[in-house]
Design a protein around this motif. Structure first.
Motif: not given
Length: 248
Positions: A166, A168, A205
């Protein structure tokens, strides 16, 4: 009279000079011949000798260097063939056998054999869950990128690590999974194949799932693994994990 004597003297001197020259040349030839005894003429055809030597020693071939992609492809095919050849357990036959061996349960509530088994306590349940999870999941984060190993299973002759990525951060991150480094507790490098993970991780995200497959034959004596993943080509991102349990 004087002229005849002069001519005779000249001829005598000339003959003596010729004789001395002949004797000295023969003497020099003899000395040179004696000095060069045992010396042979070098071979003036080295190219032919090299060609004959090469022809006389066949079978020496260069080492074939295999490409990393070809090796990973063959390992992946071997793992796939092994998983396809694994036969599922015939649970229906086992259940039938167990049902035959088990005595018929009484419907009488007073029968002690008809009492339900006690439920495990909270301590026993937590201990069972800890063994089942095997200290997973394990997470590693750097520069807004999160790598997580959620579970580990044995399947088709390989250890499968279920992982997620992921991002971010603010920028997309590229990965070249040939840079994925997996080692055991003794520091030995292990071959690993990734499937399902993106080559470029966008900064949205969102979680992206995949697997890391390691042949079981390479980790027979291993108890714990370490994993390192970096971005490409900058290699500024360092996602590191250790104490990854090896499922048996």
């Amino acid at each position: 009279m004087k002229l005849n004597s002069t001519v005779a003297l000249t001829l005598i001197l000339l003959a003596m000079m010729l004789g001395a020259g002949f004797v000295s040349s023969m003497w020099g030839f003899t000395l040179g011949h004696e000095a060069l005894k045992g010396v042979t003429q070098p071979d003036v055809r080295p190219v032919k000798d090299i060609a004959d030597t090469q022809k006389a020693s066949p079978g020496k071939e260069g080492l074939a260097i295999l490409r990393e992609d070809d090796i990973l492809t063959k390992v992946n095919e071997y793992i796939s063939n092994t998983s396809k050849g694994a036969k599922p357990e015939n649970k229906s036959k086992e259940s039938k056998t167990e049902n035959k061996d088990e005595p018929a349960k009484s419907t009488d509530p007073s029968d002690p054999n008809n009492q339900p088994s006690p439920e495990p306590s909270a301590t026993e349940a937590s201990f069972t869950d800890a063994n089942a999870n095997l200290k997973l999941p394990i997470k590693s984060e750097d520069r807004g990128v999160l790598l997580e190993i959620r579970s580990a299973t044995q399947q088709g002759g390989s250890l499968l690590l279920n992982v997620t990525l992921k991002n971010q951060g603010a920028n997309a991150v590229r990965f070249l999974y040939s840079f994925l480094n997996v080692t055991d507790e003794q520091g030995r490098a292990l071959s690993a194949i990734t499937e399902g993970l993106p080559g470029e991780l966008p900064p949205d995200g969102q979680e992206y799932s995949g697997t890391v497959s390691i042949p079981s034959a390479l980790i027979e004596n291993a108890q714990k693994l370490s994993l390192t993943l970096t971005d490409y080509p900058d290699q500024r991102l360092q996602l590191k994990m250790s104490e990854i349990p090896v499922v048996r």
